[in-house]
Design a protein around this motif. Structure first.
Motif: not given
Length: 203
Positions: A30-34, A52-56, A75-80, A104-108
């Motif tokens: 990701t490049t921002g909040e999207g 800086g990634d949305r899921h970081g 909680m612990r982030n296991e979805r980085q 890209e469409w589904i946040g891969g």
């Protein structure tokens, strides 16, 4: 209780550990909040995932996937990281009746080739990348309407596409993972998936 009256324990069938060689076919962030991601040549990974990634982040806030916590619990982030496979994306697109489904469409974050039925890799699988990164698989990624809505914005179809994705992507929406050993992953890099012993618990 006497020794004679103790229950007899029967071990379940155990599948031996194995290794699969594979390759990185694409990298995204990701490049921002999207929610959507964009292609990149490399991913620099720390213990917090992609900086800086949305899921970081080392931790994250709980949501609908964790009904046992009040929403928003730290909680612990296991979805980085979100890991996808081209063949599964093509199968989802075919079932939805759309021409394509881009990572890209589904946040891969990682598109990988060489592992059949990627979404079925068991939890605890380790991905060892040639340049030193290690990722640990938490499990399969449950499809949601949020990703379906992103697809609908690209191809049309409204709520039919939103709900259609949730159905078509079951057990082939890829995996989520977290960084066990940080470093850099580059496009085209090879890696090995180390699958652990597997068994069905029947206690």
């Amino acid at each position: 209780m006497s020794q004679a009256s103790l229950p007899v324990l029967h071990l379940p069938a155990i599948t031996k550990p194995r290794r699969i060689e594979a390759q990185v076919a694409g990298l995204y962030r990701t490049t921002g909040e999207g929610f959507e991601t964009v292609p990149v040549d490399r991913l620099d990974l720390g213990y917090d995932g992609i900086a800086g990634d949305r899921h970081g982040g080392v931790t994250r806030k709980s949501g609908g996937r964790e009904p046992w916590y009040p929403r928003g619990t730290e909680m612990r982030n296991e979805r980085q990281l979100s890991i996808l496979a081209p063949d599964e994306l093509s199968a989802i697109a075919a079932d939805m009746g759309i021409a394509e489904l881009r990572p890209e469409w589904i946040g891969g974050n990682l598109l990988v080739e060489g592992i059949a039925q990627l979404s079925w890799l068991p939890p605890r699988t380790l991905l060892f990348f040639a340049n030193g990164v290690t990722l640990k698989i938490d499990g399969d990624n449950t499809p949601c309407r949020f990703a379906g809505r992103s697809i609908a914005e690209k191809v049309g179809g409204g709520t039919d596409v939103e709900f259609g994705f949730v159905q078509a992507a079951k057990k082939r929406r890829g995996l989520v993972a977290w960084v066990e050993r940080p470093g850099t992953i580059s496009a085209g890099e090879s890696f090995k998936a180390h699958l652990p012993e597997q068994w069905i618990y029947q206690g």
